[in-house]
Design a protein around this motif. Sequence first.
Motif, short mmCIF file in Angstrom:
data_model
loop_
_atom_site.label_atom_id
_atom_site.label_comp_id
_atom_site.label_asym_id
_atom_site.label_seq_id
_atom_site.Cartn_x
_atom_site.Cartn_y
_atom_site.Cartn_z
N HIS A 1 0.81 -1.23 0.00
CA HIS A 1 0.00 0.00 0.00
C HIS A 1 0.84 1.27 0.00
N LYS B 1 -1.16 -1.67 -5.88
CA LYS B 1 -2.24 -1.26 -6.78
C LYS B 1 -1.74 -0.46 -7.98
N ALA C 1 -6.93 -7.17 -9.66
CA ALA C 1 -7.35 -5.83 -9.25
C ALA C 1 -8.55 -5.91 -8.31
N ILE D 1 -8.87 -2.77 -5.64
CA ILE D 1 -8.65 -1.50 -6.32
C ILE D 1 -10.00 -0.83 -6.52
#
Length: 544
Positions: A412, A480, A514, A519
Amino acid sequence: MSSILADKSVLIVEDYSTMRKAIRDMLYTLDAEQVSEADNGANALAAMSKTQFDVILCDYNLGPGRNGQQVLEEARHRKLIAYHCLFFIIAAEQSAAMVLGAMDAKPDEYIAKPFNAQQLFVRLERNLLRKAALRNVEKEIERGDLSQAILNCDQLLTEDNPRVRSHLYKLRAELALQVEDYDKAAEIYQHQLLQRDLPWARLGMGIVAYQRGHVADAAEIFQHLLQDNPLFMEGYDWLSKALEAERDLSAVQSVLSKAVELSPQSILRQKKLAGTADKNGDFSIAESAYKAALSLSKYSVHKSSADFSNLAKLYCKTQATDQAQHILSQMRHEFPNDSEAELRAAVLEVELNKSSGNDEAAAASLQQVLQLSRQLGNKLPQELQLEVVRSCYQFGEAQQADCLVGELIKTHIDDDAFIDDIRTLQNQVGVGGNSEDLIQKTKRALVRANNKGVSLYRQGKFDDALALFEQAMTSMPDNKTIVLNMLKIVIHDLKANGPDHDKLVRAKSLLRKAKQIRIDEGKLKVMRNEFAGLLRQQSQTRKP
């Protein structure tokens, strides 16, 4: 009155048989032939799962169980109603709180009781004409082909149909926002505002400013909008979002409190108010909002074990351990055989057992926490991952906690707010600054990989860019930014060079990834739509 319902399938959702008959008789005067009925929310959803209705007339108050707003929210969530379906909410109660709550769900129409066949006809005719005019746009939106939706919308705008002109401009601007064409969105909103003062256009200008990173300007636009239109609920949502981006949580709480006062039936606003007040240390407001969210979620698609655990955590903070245990018991009852709910309970039981001096029970709870967190992996919400880390620190498992923090930082590092949450947690448990070197090192590595990969992509060296990001993923497997960049490259490559089986498979895999790492859907929507278009093109070229 013309036969506007002759070829339409209609569902009446009303708990009183007398009212169902009255509405059915009105529909028959409009030549409706296919009329179904449901006496509660569960039966309505069951009917929708079997039949694609053209019109749904749903009462707001349906007795025990889901109300009309919750029926609409769940029907949309489960994709039980298609783009051509009209959903009307009907209600006898006219309090501002109830009306605003119902309108939050964005039905096609809201009708107050009592009403007659003529009034129903006027509302149905107006909305059916609108649906018919926008059919080719909304059909493509539902299919996920935003490019075609935009083309169809632009074509309709050239026809300048006064009945749907305003709807079309609003829809076209929203499409521009979805594909991140902020210049076009701003152009439409400004054009509409030159004609007249439209709250949705003013809101749109604020959204454009926010998406461009001009957060302070956006907040000012939303504030002025609400001064002039205090019942425009979306304005509160966007203003709170802008203030949150500016880290002004006190102002966020104030805005949300006002919104909840006006529309207390909004579960999502209650949740956000509760979490914000909790962070601000305003435990009284937080407790009230958490309880409201729990009550509203009973029959809602927004029901979550997090609502229970958040209230239980609040009781832990205020030393109300009996109340915390009671809420955990309720959570287990509402979410049986749910691993995430069990993990949330175990995390809190580490703290409860530790604070009561029962170290043996706390150790057992911690082992359960670690086992469940490994089992759930990256399916865990961010805030719950932090709670697992907190449990390790609280029980003296600093090495285990630091290891988990390291993985969270790598995953992150592009989420500044979450990285700040990690710093805050470590400060709270007395190890502040422990991870600062890793944070800075990981940030530099991500920036280097991102800059080099983007440079290769712009040079048209798609395979080299992909290879570089693949290498970066070995050290940051769930990052991400990397996953999004890889998706952009693969999809652009497919669009530029034509279908390729391996790259189509890779794109599918990245889209799954994802979703798995959570996401934001707004960031994924454009790529998901482009990929859907590529798959349709491929299937069409295969046809003989």
